[in-house]
Design an enzyme around this catalytic site. Structure first.
Site, PDB file in Angstrom:
ATOM      1  N   ASP A  50      -4.608  -6.075   4.676  1.00 46.36           N
ATOM      2  CA  ASP A  50      -5.443  -7.080   5.041  1.00 46.36           C
ATOM      3  C   ASP A  50      -5.485  -8.446   4.420  1.00 46.36           C
ATOM      4  O   ASP A  50      -6.245  -9.313   4.966  1.00 46.36           O
ATOM      5  CB  ASP A  50      -6.947  -6.362   4.790  1.00 46.36           C
ATOM      6  CG  ASP A  50      -7.041  -5.237   5.652  1.00 46.36           C
ATOM      7  OD1 ASP A  50      -6.751  -5.128   7.064  1.00 46.36           O
ATOM      8  OD2 ASP A  50      -7.395  -4.014   5.215  1.00 46.36           O
ATOM      9  N   LYS A  87     -14.457   1.214  15.069  1.00 47.60           N
ATOM     10  CA  LYS A  87     -13.054   0.434  15.290  1.00 47.60           C
ATOM     11  C   LYS A  87     -12.477   0.547  16.507  1.00 47.60           C
ATOM     12  O   LYS A  87     -12.036  -0.366  17.198  1.00 47.60           O
ATOM     13  CB  LYS A  87     -12.150   0.878  14.127  1.00 47.60           C
ATOM     14  CG  LYS A  87     -12.280   0.493  12.734  1.00 47.60           C
ATOM     15  CD  LYS A  87     -11.506   1.048  11.919  1.00 47.60           C
ATOM     16  CE  LYS A  87     -11.707   0.723  10.440  1.00 47.60           C
ATOM     17  NZ  LYS A  87     -10.963   1.115   9.262  1.00 47.60           N
ATOM     18  N   ASN A 125       0.759  -1.385  -0.090  1.00 42.16           N
ATOM     19  CA  ASN A 125      -0.050  -0.102  -0.156  1.00 42.16           C
ATOM     20  C   ASN A 125       0.883   1.234  -0.089  1.00 42.16           C
ATOM     21  O   ASN A 125       2.028   0.963  -0.047  1.00 42.16           O
ATOM     22  CB  ASN A 125      -1.076  -0.045   1.350  1.00 42.16           C
ATOM     23  CG  ASN A 125      -0.176  -0.152   2.374  1.00 42.16           C
ATOM     24  OD1 ASN A 125       0.593   0.821   2.852  1.00 42.16           O
ATOM     25  ND2 ASN A 125      -0.368  -1.246   3.116  1.00 42.16           N
ATOM     26  N   LYS A 129       8.930 -17.507 -10.417  1.00 38.77           N
ATOM     27  CA  LYS A 129       8.211 -16.355 -11.006  1.00 38.77           C
ATOM     28  C   LYS A 129       7.105 -16.713 -11.838  1.00 38.77           C
ATOM     29  O   LYS A 129       7.276 -17.588 -12.543  1.00 38.77           O
ATOM     30  CB  LYS A 129       9.294 -15.575 -11.846  1.00 38.77           C
ATOM     31  CG  LYS A 129       8.649 -14.122 -12.397  1.00 38.77           C
ATOM     32  CD  LYS A 129       9.618 -13.545 -13.042  1.00 38.77           C
ATOM     33  CE  LYS A 129       9.067 -12.281 -13.906  1.00 38.77           C
ATOM     34  NZ  LYS A 129       9.672 -11.858 -15.139  1.00 38.77           N
ATOM     35  N   LYS A 189     -12.280  -2.762  18.401  1.00 38.10           N
ATOM     36  CA  LYS A 189     -10.952  -3.370  18.614  1.00 38.10           C
ATOM     37  C   LYS A 189     -10.341  -2.988  20.048  1.00 38.10           C
ATOM     38  O   LYS A 189      -9.356  -3.353  20.282  1.00 38.10           O
ATOM     39  CB  LYS A 189      -9.990  -2.821  17.761  1.00 38.10           C
ATOM     40  CG  LYS A 189     -10.169  -2.943  16.142  1.00 38.10           C
ATOM     41  CD  LYS A 189      -9.224  -2.765  15.226  1.00 38.10           C
ATOM     42  CE  LYS A 189      -9.611  -3.030  13.769  1.00 38.10           C
ATOM     43  NZ  LYS A 189      -8.489  -3.397  12.657  1.00 38.10           N
ATOM     44  N   PHE A 206      -5.028   3.458  14.519  1.00 39.94           N
ATOM     45  CA  PHE A 206      -5.118   4.448  13.592  1.00 39.94           C
ATOM     46  C   PHE A 206      -6.378   4.026  12.618  1.00 39.94           C
ATOM     47  O   PHE A 206      -6.527   2.756  12.727  1.00 39.94           O
ATOM     48  CB  PHE A 206      -3.892   4.601  12.606  1.00 39.94           C
ATOM     49  CG  PHE A 206      -2.821   5.496  13.309  1.00 39.94           C
ATOM     50  CD1 PHE A 206      -2.519   5.423  14.361  1.00 39.94           C
ATOM     51  CD2 PHE A 206      -2.750   6.646  12.718  1.00 39.94           C
ATOM     52  CE1 PHE A 206      -1.401   6.245  14.894  1.00 39.94           C
ATOM     53  CE2 PHE A 206      -1.788   7.664  13.145  1.00 39.94           C
ATOM     54  CZ  PHE A 206      -1.202   7.513  14.125  1.00 39.94           C
TER      55      PHE A 206
HETATM   56  N1  CTP Z   1      -4.566  -3.288  11.738  1.00 38.68           N
HETATM   57  C1  CTP Z   1      -3.998  -4.318  12.047  1.00 38.68           C
HETATM   58  N2  CTP Z   1      -3.993  -5.522  11.573  1.00 38.68           N
HETATM   59  C2  CTP Z   1      -4.492  -5.965  10.443  1.00 38.68           C
HETATM   60  C3  CTP Z   1      -5.082  -4.514   9.796  1.00 38.68           C
HETATM   61  C4  CTP Z   1      -4.964  -3.305  10.424  1.00 38.68           C
HETATM   62  O1  CTP Z   1      -3.270  -4.284  13.335  1.00 38.68           O
HETATM   63  N3  CTP Z   1      -4.536  -6.609   9.705  1.00 38.68           N
HETATM   64  C5  CTP Z   1      -4.675  -2.046  12.364  1.00 38.68           C
HETATM   65  C6  CTP Z   1      -3.972  -0.803  11.530  1.00 38.68           C
HETATM   66  O2  CTP Z   1      -2.400  -0.718  11.833  1.00 38.68           O
HETATM   67  C7  CTP Z   1      -4.806   0.352  12.097  1.00 38.68           C
HETATM   68  C8  CTP Z   1      -6.099  -0.179  12.500  1.00 38.68           C
HETATM   69  O3  CTP Z   1      -5.888  -1.896  12.575  1.00 38.68           O
HETATM   70  O4  CTP Z   1      -4.202   0.732  13.503  1.00 38.68           O
HETATM   71  C9  CTP Z   1      -7.404   0.065  11.470  1.00 38.68           C
HETATM   72  O5  CTP Z   1      -6.644  -0.101  10.261  1.00 38.68           O
HETATM   73  P1  CTP Z   1      -7.562  -0.006   9.057  1.00 38.68           P
HETATM   74  O6  CTP Z   1      -6.768  -0.238   7.618  1.00 38.68           O
HETATM   75  O7  CTP Z   1      -8.127   1.491   9.013  1.00 38.68           O
HETATM   76  O8  CTP Z   1      -8.878  -0.608   9.175  1.00 38.68           O
HETATM   77  P2  CTP Z   1      -8.969  -2.273   8.919  1.00 38.68           P
HETATM   78  O9  CTP Z   1      -9.274  -2.725  10.501  1.00 38.68           O
HETATM   79  O10 CTP Z   1      -8.071  -2.883   8.245  1.00 38.68           O
HETATM   80  O11 CTP Z   1     -10.494  -2.303   8.467  1.00 38.68           O
HETATM   81  P3  CTP Z   1     -10.883  -1.669   6.945  1.00 38.68           P
HETATM   82  O12 CTP Z   1      -9.853  -2.148   6.065  1.00 38.68           O
HETATM   83  O13 CTP Z   1     -12.369  -2.459   6.611  1.00 38.68           O
HETATM   84  O14 CTP Z   1     -11.364  -0.367   6.992  1.00 38.68           O
END
Ligand code: CTP
Length: 402
Positions: free
Chosen positions: A278, A336, A209, A288, A340, A322
Protein backbone atom coordinates in the site's frame (compact mmCIF):
# COMPACT_ATOMS: atom_id res chain seq x y z
CA UNK A 1 -6.18 -33.94 -6.98
CA UNK A 2 -7.65 -34.33 -10.48
CA UNK A 3 -5.98 -37.73 -10.93
CA UNK A 4 -6.98 -39.20 -7.56
CA UNK A 5 -9.14 -42.34 -8.01
CA UNK A 6 -9.18 -41.84 -11.79
CA UNK A 7 -8.74 -44.85 -14.11
CA UNK A 8 -5.75 -44.17 -16.34
CA UNK A 9 -4.90 -46.55 -19.15
CA UNK A 10 -1.29 -46.24 -20.31
CA UNK A 11 -0.44 -47.52 -23.79
CA UNK A 12 3.27 -48.19 -24.21
CA UNK A 13 4.67 -48.39 -27.75
CA UNK A 14 8.25 -49.07 -28.69
CA UNK A 15 11.08 -46.63 -28.06
CA UNK A 16 13.90 -46.06 -25.65
CA UNK A 17 11.55 -43.74 -23.73
CA UNK A 18 9.41 -46.77 -22.77
CA UNK A 19 11.33 -46.95 -19.49
CA UNK A 20 10.01 -43.46 -18.63
CA UNK A 21 6.48 -44.87 -18.91
CA UNK A 22 7.39 -47.10 -15.96
CA UNK A 23 8.21 -43.99 -13.92
CA UNK A 24 4.92 -42.44 -15.03
CA UNK A 25 2.95 -45.51 -13.87
CA UNK A 26 4.72 -45.48 -10.53
CA UNK A 27 4.05 -41.73 -10.05
CA UNK A 28 0.38 -42.12 -10.98
CA UNK A 29 0.00 -44.91 -8.43
CA UNK A 30 1.55 -42.68 -5.76
CA UNK A 31 -1.08 -40.07 -6.68
CA UNK A 32 -3.75 -42.71 -5.98
CA UNK A 33 -4.80 -43.12 -9.61
CA UNK A 34 -5.78 -46.60 -10.80
CA UNK A 35 -3.49 -47.67 -13.64
CA UNK A 36 -3.60 -50.37 -16.28
CA UNK A 37 -1.00 -50.83 -18.99
CA UNK A 38 -1.25 -52.20 -22.51
CA UNK A 39 2.00 -52.67 -24.41
CA UNK A 40 2.59 -53.29 -28.08
CA UNK A 41 4.50 -56.45 -28.91
CA UNK A 42 7.63 -54.50 -29.85
CA UNK A 43 7.51 -52.36 -26.70
CA UNK A 44 7.74 -55.60 -24.69
CA UNK A 45 11.19 -56.08 -26.28
CA UNK A 46 12.39 -52.91 -24.53
CA UNK A 47 10.79 -53.15 -21.09
CA UNK A 48 9.30 -56.37 -19.78
CA UNK A 49 5.55 -56.57 -19.15
CA UNK A 50 6.41 -57.83 -15.66
CA UNK A 51 7.82 -54.38 -14.81
CA UNK A 52 4.52 -52.68 -15.68
CA UNK A 53 2.50 -55.45 -14.11
CA UNK A 54 4.36 -55.00 -10.81
CA UNK A 55 4.05 -51.20 -10.89
CA UNK A 56 0.39 -51.10 -11.91
CA UNK A 57 -0.79 -54.14 -9.98
CA UNK A 58 -2.71 -55.33 -13.04
CA UNK A 59 -1.86 -57.94 -15.71
CA UNK A 60 -0.19 -56.44 -18.79
CA UNK A 61 -1.19 -57.74 -22.22
CA UNK A 62 -0.46 -56.99 -25.84
CA UNK A 63 -2.36 -59.85 -27.48
CA UNK A 64 -5.89 -59.25 -28.64
CA UNK A 65 -6.98 -62.86 -28.23
CA UNK A 66 -6.46 -63.68 -24.54
CA UNK A 67 -8.73 -64.11 -21.55
CA UNK A 68 -11.91 -64.27 -23.62
CA UNK A 69 -12.80 -67.52 -21.88
CA UNK A 70 -13.91 -65.59 -18.77
CA UNK A 71 -16.14 -63.28 -20.77
CA UNK A 72 -13.42 -60.66 -20.45
CA UNK A 73 -13.07 -58.94 -23.80
CA UNK A 74 -9.89 -56.96 -23.10
CA UNK A 75 -10.19 -54.13 -25.61
CA UNK A 76 -13.82 -53.38 -24.72
CA UNK A 77 -13.43 -53.83 -20.99
CA UNK A 78 -10.33 -51.58 -20.86
CA UNK A 79 -11.92 -48.97 -23.12
CA UNK A 80 -14.97 -48.74 -20.85
CA UNK A 81 -12.84 -48.74 -17.69
CA UNK A 82 -10.58 -45.82 -18.68
CA UNK A 83 -11.28 -42.22 -17.66
CA UNK A 84 -8.33 -41.25 -19.86
CA UNK A 85 -5.78 -42.99 -22.07
CA UNK A 86 -2.16 -41.86 -22.50
CA UNK A 87 0.10 -43.35 -25.16
CA UNK A 88 3.61 -42.93 -23.70
CA UNK A 89 5.75 -43.01 -25.78
CA UNK A 90 3.77 -42.86 -29.01
CA UNK A 91 5.49 -44.04 -32.18
CA UNK A 92 4.83 -42.75 -35.70
CA UNK A 93 3.31 -46.20 -36.27
CA UNK A 94 0.58 -45.99 -33.60
CA UNK A 95 -0.23 -42.39 -34.60
CA UNK A 96 -0.51 -43.46 -38.25
CA UNK A 97 -2.59 -46.52 -37.43
CA UNK A 98 -5.16 -44.65 -35.33
CA UNK A 99 -5.33 -41.76 -37.82
CA UNK A 100 -6.26 -44.30 -40.50
CA UNK A 101 -8.62 -46.46 -38.46
CA UNK A 102 -6.35 -49.48 -38.33
CA UNK A 103 -7.02 -51.69 -35.31
CA UNK A 104 -4.89 -54.81 -35.37
CA UNK A 105 -3.63 -55.36 -31.83
CA UNK A 106 -4.85 -54.85 -28.28
CA UNK A 107 -3.70 -51.23 -27.99
CA UNK A 108 -5.10 -49.99 -31.31
CA UNK A 109 -8.43 -51.82 -30.86
CA UNK A 110 -8.75 -50.41 -27.33
CA UNK A 111 -8.14 -46.85 -28.54
CA UNK A 112 -10.68 -47.40 -31.31
CA UNK A 113 -13.28 -48.62 -28.81
CA UNK A 114 -12.59 -45.85 -26.30
CA UNK A 115 -14.78 -42.79 -25.77
CA UNK A 116 -12.58 -41.34 -23.02
CA UNK A 117 -9.98 -38.67 -23.92
CA UNK A 118 -6.81 -40.06 -25.51
CA UNK A 119 -3.45 -38.30 -25.14
CA UNK A 120 -0.45 -39.07 -27.35
CA UNK A 121 3.11 -38.31 -26.21
CA UNK A 122 5.15 -38.78 -29.40
CA UNK A 123 8.86 -39.64 -29.03
CA UNK A 124 11.00 -40.34 -32.08
CA UNK A 125 13.82 -38.99 -34.21
CA UNK A 126 13.22 -35.33 -35.12
CA UNK A 127 13.18 -36.03 -38.86
CA UNK A 128 10.57 -38.71 -38.35
CA UNK A 129 8.51 -36.35 -36.20
CA UNK A 130 8.72 -33.57 -38.80
CA UNK A 131 7.86 -35.91 -41.66
CA UNK A 132 4.81 -34.43 -43.42
CA UNK A 133 2.99 -37.77 -43.20
CA UNK A 134 3.41 -37.90 -39.41
CA UNK A 135 2.45 -34.23 -39.12
CA UNK A 136 -0.64 -34.78 -41.28
CA UNK A 137 -1.66 -37.76 -39.12
CA UNK A 138 -1.24 -35.67 -35.96
CA UNK A 139 -3.37 -32.89 -37.48
CA UNK A 140 -6.05 -35.43 -38.44
CA UNK A 141 -6.15 -36.82 -34.92
CA UNK A 142 -6.16 -33.36 -33.30
CA UNK A 143 -9.09 -32.36 -35.52
CA UNK A 144 -10.91 -35.47 -34.28
CA UNK A 145 -10.40 -34.40 -30.64
CA UNK A 146 -7.32 -36.44 -29.73
CA UNK A 147 -4.77 -34.69 -27.51
CA UNK A 148 -1.02 -34.39 -28.13
CA UNK A 149 2.02 -33.36 -26.09
CA UNK A 150 4.80 -31.63 -28.03
CA UNK A 151 8.04 -33.63 -27.82
CA UNK A 152 10.88 -31.97 -25.92
CA UNK A 153 14.18 -30.85 -27.45
CA UNK A 154 17.45 -32.53 -26.55
CA UNK A 155 19.71 -35.51 -27.23
CA UNK A 156 17.77 -38.30 -28.92
CA UNK A 157 18.35 -42.05 -28.63
CA UNK A 158 20.02 -42.09 -32.07
CA UNK A 159 22.65 -39.60 -30.84
CA UNK A 160 21.24 -36.65 -32.79
CA UNK A 161 20.06 -33.51 -31.03
CA UNK A 162 16.59 -32.25 -31.87
CA UNK A 163 12.89 -32.18 -31.07
CA UNK A 164 11.72 -35.72 -30.39
CA UNK A 165 12.33 -36.56 -26.76
CA UNK A 166 9.57 -37.70 -24.44
CA UNK A 167 8.79 -34.73 -22.17
CA UNK A 168 9.38 -34.87 -18.41
CA UNK A 169 6.91 -36.82 -16.25
CA UNK A 170 5.55 -33.57 -14.73
CA UNK A 171 4.66 -32.29 -18.19
CA UNK A 172 2.86 -35.56 -19.02
CA UNK A 173 0.99 -35.39 -15.70
CA UNK A 174 -0.01 -31.79 -16.42
CA UNK A 175 -1.48 -32.85 -19.76
CA UNK A 176 -3.30 -35.81 -18.20
CA UNK A 177 -4.86 -33.47 -15.64
CA UNK A 178 -5.69 -31.08 -18.47
CA UNK A 179 -7.53 -33.71 -20.54
CA UNK A 180 -9.44 -34.86 -17.46
CA UNK A 181 -10.49 -31.36 -16.35
CA UNK A 182 -13.78 -29.77 -17.31
CA UNK A 183 -13.19 -26.95 -19.80
CA UNK A 184 -15.63 -24.50 -18.27
CA UNK A 185 -13.22 -21.58 -18.81
CA UNK A 186 -12.76 -22.20 -22.54
CA UNK A 187 -12.82 -18.90 -24.42
CA UNK A 188 -12.39 -16.86 -21.21
CA UNK A 189 -9.28 -14.70 -20.94
CA UNK A 190 -8.23 -14.19 -17.32
CA UNK A 191 -5.71 -11.86 -15.72
CA UNK A 192 -4.34 -13.21 -12.43
CA UNK A 193 -1.95 -11.37 -10.13
CA UNK A 194 0.21 -13.06 -7.50
CA UNK A 195 2.97 -12.51 -4.95
CA UNK A 196 3.95 -9.57 -2.80
CA UNK A 197 5.28 -6.46 -4.51
CA UNK A 198 8.64 -4.99 -3.48
CA UNK A 199 9.06 -1.25 -3.02
CA UNK A 200 12.74 -0.31 -3.14
CA UNK A 201 14.22 2.05 -0.57
CA UNK A 202 17.76 1.94 -1.98
CA UNK A 203 19.70 -0.56 -4.15
CA UNK A 204 19.76 -3.14 -1.34
CA UNK A 205 16.60 -2.66 0.68
CA UNK A 206 12.89 -2.85 -0.02
CA UNK A 207 9.49 -2.88 1.71
CA UNK A 208 7.47 -6.01 1.06
CA UNK A 209 5.12 -8.48 2.73
CA UNK A 210 4.84 -12.18 3.52
CA UNK A 211 2.88 -13.30 0.45
CA UNK A 212 4.43 -16.44 -1.11
CA UNK A 213 2.39 -16.24 -4.32
CA UNK A 214 1.17 -19.85 -3.90
CA UNK A 215 -2.56 -19.06 -4.06
CA UNK A 216 -2.22 -16.98 -7.23
CA UNK A 217 -0.05 -19.60 -8.94
CA UNK A 218 -2.53 -22.36 -8.02
CA UNK A 219 -5.32 -20.25 -9.49
CA UNK A 220 -3.37 -19.67 -12.71
CA UNK A 221 -2.60 -23.38 -13.04
CA UNK A 222 -6.19 -24.47 -12.34
CA UNK A 223 -7.49 -21.88 -14.81
CA UNK A 224 -5.23 -23.08 -17.58
CA UNK A 225 -6.26 -26.72 -17.00
CA UNK A 226 -9.89 -25.62 -17.14
CA UNK A 227 -9.34 -24.12 -20.59
CA UNK A 228 -8.81 -20.41 -19.80
CA UNK A 229 -6.28 -18.24 -21.55
CA UNK A 230 -4.25 -16.98 -18.61
CA UNK A 231 -1.89 -14.08 -18.11
CA UNK A 232 -0.21 -14.20 -14.71
CA UNK A 233 1.28 -10.91 -13.52
CA UNK A 234 3.60 -11.88 -10.74
CA UNK A 235 5.60 -10.02 -8.14
CA UNK A 236 8.82 -11.89 -7.13
CA UNK A 237 8.19 -15.44 -5.85
CA UNK A 238 10.20 -18.65 -5.69
CA UNK A 239 7.61 -20.49 -7.77
CA UNK A 240 7.85 -21.81 -11.31
CA UNK A 241 5.46 -20.48 -13.92
CA UNK A 242 2.56 -22.92 -14.35
CA UNK A 243 2.57 -24.72 -17.71
CA UNK A 244 0.51 -23.04 -20.43
CA UNK A 245 0.35 -19.67 -18.66
CA UNK A 246 1.76 -16.37 -19.97
CA UNK A 247 3.95 -15.03 -17.16
CA UNK A 248 4.70 -11.33 -16.76
CA UNK A 249 7.22 -10.58 -14.03
CA UNK A 250 7.02 -7.30 -12.14
CA UNK A 251 8.54 -6.02 -8.96
CA UNK A 252 6.78 -2.93 -7.66
CA UNK A 253 3.14 -1.87 -7.22
CA UNK A 254 3.67 0.74 -9.94
CA UNK A 255 4.95 -1.91 -12.38
CA UNK A 256 2.04 -4.21 -11.51
CA UNK A 257 -0.38 -1.32 -12.05
CA UNK A 258 1.09 -0.63 -15.50
CA UNK A 259 1.12 -4.32 -16.52
CA UNK A 260 -2.50 -4.75 -15.37
CA UNK A 261 -3.77 -1.61 -17.08
CA UNK A 262 -2.09 -2.52 -20.38
CA UNK A 263 -4.02 -5.82 -20.43
CA UNK A 264 -7.27 -4.89 -18.71
CA UNK A 265 -9.27 -4.11 -21.87
CA UNK A 266 -8.45 -7.48 -23.41
CA UNK A 267 -9.58 -9.74 -20.55
CA UNK A 268 -12.94 -11.12 -19.43
CA UNK A 269 -11.99 -11.74 -15.82
CA UNK A 270 -9.50 -10.44 -13.26
CA UNK A 271 -8.40 -12.29 -10.13
CA UNK A 272 -6.41 -9.87 -8.04
CA UNK A 273 -4.63 -12.23 -5.67
CA UNK A 274 -1.39 -10.25 -5.30
CA UNK A 275 -0.50 -8.63 -2.01
CA UNK A 276 0.16 -5.17 -3.39
CA UNK A 277 2.14 -2.94 -1.06
CA UNK A 278 0.00 0.00 0.00
CA UNK A 279 3.03 2.27 0.45
CA UNK A 280 6.28 2.94 -1.34
CA UNK A 281 9.21 5.14 -0.28
CA UNK A 282 8.56 8.70 -1.45
CA UNK A 283 12.20 9.09 -2.52
CA UNK A 284 14.28 6.23 -3.83
CA UNK A 285 17.95 6.61 -2.90
CA UNK A 286 20.32 5.65 -5.73
CA UNK A 287 23.09 5.18 -3.19
CA UNK A 288 22.95 2.72 -0.33
CA UNK A 289 21.68 4.61 2.70
CA UNK A 290 24.18 4.48 5.57
CA UNK A 291 22.78 3.31 8.88
CA UNK A 292 23.56 6.53 10.72
CA UNK A 293 22.04 8.83 8.10
CA UNK A 294 18.45 8.85 9.32
CA UNK A 295 16.41 5.77 8.37
CA UNK A 296 13.78 7.01 10.78
CA UNK A 297 13.06 9.82 8.31
CA UNK A 298 12.10 7.65 5.35
CA UNK A 299 8.89 9.09 3.97
CA UNK A 300 6.25 6.86 2.43
CA UNK A 301 3.57 7.60 -0.15
CA UNK A 302 0.53 5.61 -1.24
CA UNK A 303 0.76 3.26 -4.22
CA UNK A 304 -2.06 3.14 -6.77
CA UNK A 305 -4.98 0.90 -5.72
CA UNK A 306 -5.00 -1.29 -8.83
CA UNK A 307 -8.20 -3.13 -7.96
CA UNK A 308 -10.18 0.06 -7.25
CA UNK A 309 -9.01 1.49 -10.56
CA UNK A 310 -10.12 -1.65 -12.41
CA UNK A 311 -13.47 -1.60 -10.56
CA UNK A 312 -13.92 2.01 -11.72
CA UNK A 313 -13.01 1.26 -15.35
CA UNK A 314 -14.75 -2.09 -15.75
CA UNK A 315 -17.15 -2.81 -18.59
CA UNK A 316 -17.70 -6.53 -19.23
CA UNK A 317 -14.90 -7.72 -16.92
CA UNK A 318 -15.82 -9.95 -13.96
CA UNK A 319 -13.58 -8.78 -11.13
CA UNK A 320 -12.51 -10.81 -8.13
CA UNK A 321 -10.57 -9.25 -5.28
CA UNK A 322 -8.89 -10.72 -2.25
CA UNK A 323 -8.91 -9.31 1.23
CA UNK A 324 -6.47 -10.19 3.97
CA UNK A 325 -7.59 -9.28 7.48
CA UNK A 326 -6.67 -10.00 11.07
CA UNK A 327 -10.01 -8.75 12.45
CA UNK A 328 -13.63 -8.08 11.36
CA UNK A 329 -13.05 -10.25 8.29
CA UNK A 330 -16.57 -10.39 6.88
CA UNK A 331 -17.42 -6.72 7.51
CA UNK A 332 -14.18 -5.58 5.87
CA UNK A 333 -14.70 -7.96 2.94
CA UNK A 334 -18.25 -6.70 2.38
CA UNK A 335 -17.04 -3.11 2.50
CA UNK A 336 -14.17 -3.72 0.04
CA UNK A 337 -16.50 -5.62 -2.32
CA UNK A 338 -18.77 -2.55 -2.55
CA UNK A 339 -16.11 0.18 -2.41
CA UNK A 340 -13.96 -1.43 -5.12
CA UNK A 341 -16.99 -2.35 -7.29
CA UNK A 342 -16.14 -6.08 -7.36
CA UNK A 343 -18.18 -9.09 -8.44
CA UNK A 344 -16.65 -11.45 -5.88
CA UNK A 345 -14.27 -11.15 -2.98
CA UNK A 346 -12.22 -13.90 -1.32
CA UNK A 347 -11.54 -13.11 2.32
CA UNK A 348 -8.56 -14.58 4.17
CA UNK A 349 -8.20 -14.64 7.92
CA UNK A 350 -4.48 -14.04 8.31
CA UNK A 351 -4.47 -15.12 11.95
CA UNK A 352 -4.73 -18.70 10.60
CA UNK A 353 -1.09 -18.77 9.38
CA UNK A 354 -1.88 -18.87 5.69
CA UNK A 355 1.28 -17.05 4.50
CA UNK A 356 3.63 -19.49 2.79
CA UNK A 357 1.42 -22.41 3.80
CA UNK A 358 -0.04 -24.99 1.41
CA UNK A 359 -3.42 -24.65 3.11
CA UNK A 360 -5.77 -21.72 3.56
CA UNK A 361 -9.12 -20.67 4.99
CA UNK A 362 -11.40 -18.65 2.76
CA UNK A 363 -14.77 -16.96 2.71
CA UNK A 364 -16.16 -16.14 -0.74
CA UNK A 365 -18.69 -13.29 -0.86
CA UNK A 366 -20.67 -11.96 -3.80
CA UNK A 367 -22.59 -8.75 -4.35
CA UNK A 368 -25.91 -10.48 -3.41
CA UNK A 369 -24.37 -11.35 -0.03
CA UNK A 370 -24.03 -15.09 -0.73
CA UNK A 371 -21.31 -16.60 1.43
CA UNK A 372 -19.22 -19.76 1.10
CA UNK A 373 -16.83 -20.71 3.90
CA UNK A 374 -13.98 -23.22 3.77
CA UNK A 375 -11.57 -23.84 6.61
CA UNK A 376 -8.19 -25.57 6.29
CA UNK A 377 -8.39 -26.52 2.60
CA UNK A 378 -5.31 -26.96 0.40
CA UNK A 379 -4.58 -23.97 -1.83
CA UNK A 380 -5.03 -26.32 -4.82
CA UNK A 381 -8.56 -27.18 -3.66
CA UNK A 382 -9.25 -23.55 -2.77
CA UNK A 383 -8.30 -22.54 -6.33
CA UNK A 384 -10.96 -24.84 -7.79
CA UNK A 385 -13.56 -23.72 -5.22
CA UNK A 386 -12.91 -20.06 -6.11
CA UNK A 387 -13.05 -20.85 -9.84
CA UNK A 388 -16.36 -22.72 -9.44
CA UNK A 389 -17.87 -19.61 -7.85
CA UNK A 390 -16.20 -17.34 -10.41
CA UNK A 391 -17.41 -19.20 -13.49
CA UNK A 392 -20.93 -19.42 -12.07
CA UNK A 393 -21.02 -15.66 -11.46
CA UNK A 394 -19.46 -14.93 -14.84
CA UNK A 395 -21.93 -17.13 -16.73
CA UNK A 396 -24.84 -15.54 -14.86
CA UNK A 397 -23.56 -12.09 -15.73
CA UNK A 398 -23.21 -13.06 -19.40
CA UNK A 399 -26.81 -14.35 -19.36
CA UNK A 400 -25.65 -17.94 -19.90
CA UNK A 401 -27.02 -19.22 -16.58
CA UNK A 402 -30.02 -18.33 -14.42
N1 CTP B 1 -4.96 -4.10 -3.93
C1 CTP B 1 -4.61 -3.43 -5.08
N2 CTP B 1 -3.78 -2.37 -5.03
C2 CTP B 1 -3.29 -1.93 -3.85
C3 CTP B 1 -3.65 -2.61 -2.66
C4 CTP B 1 -4.49 -3.70 -2.73
O1 CTP B 1 -5.06 -3.82 -6.17
N3 CTP B 1 -2.48 -0.90 -3.82
C5 CTP B 1 -5.89 -5.24 -4.02
C6 CTP B 1 -5.33 -6.57 -3.50
O2 CTP B 1 -4.71 -7.29 -4.55
C7 CTP B 1 -6.59 -7.28 -3.02
C8 CTP B 1 -7.50 -6.14 -2.60
O3 CTP B 1 -6.99 -4.97 -3.21
O4 CTP B 1 -7.22 -7.98 -4.06
C9 CTP B 1 -7.60 -5.91 -1.11
O5 CTP B 1 -6.31 -5.81 -0.58
P1 CTP B 1 -6.11 -5.62 1.01
O6 CTP B 1 -4.64 -5.50 1.27
O7 CTP B 1 -6.90 -6.64 1.76
O8 CTP B 1 -6.86 -4.29 1.27
P2 CTP B 1 -6.50 -2.80 1.00
O9 CTP B 1 -7.41 -2.32 -0.09
O10 CTP B 1 -5.04 -2.62 0.76
O11 CTP B 1 -6.98 -2.11 2.35
P3 CTP B 1 -6.36 -2.22 3.84
O12 CTP B 1 -4.88 -2.32 3.69
O13 CTP B 1 -6.83 -0.96 4.49
O14 CTP B 1 -6.97 -3.44 4.47
Amino acid sequence: MVLKNKNILIGVTVGIAAYKAAELVSTLRKMNANVRVIMTKSAAEFVTPVTFQTLSGFPVRHELFTDWSKNFIPHIENALWADAVAIVPATANIIGKIAHGIADDLLSTTIMACEAPVLFAPAMNERMFKNPIVQRNIRTLKDLGYYFIEPAEGRLACGEVGKGRLPEIDTILWHLEYVLSKKDFAGIRVLVTAGGTREPIDPVRFISNRSSGKMGYELAEALSKRGAEVVLISAPTELEAPYGVELVKVETAQEMYKACMERFDGVNMVIMCAAVADFEPADYSREKIKKDSGFENIKLKRTPDILSEMGRLKSQQFIIGFCAESQNLEENAERKLKEKNLDLIVANDITKNIFGSDTTSIIILDASNNKLKYDGVSKKEAAHIILDAAVKGYRRRMGLEA
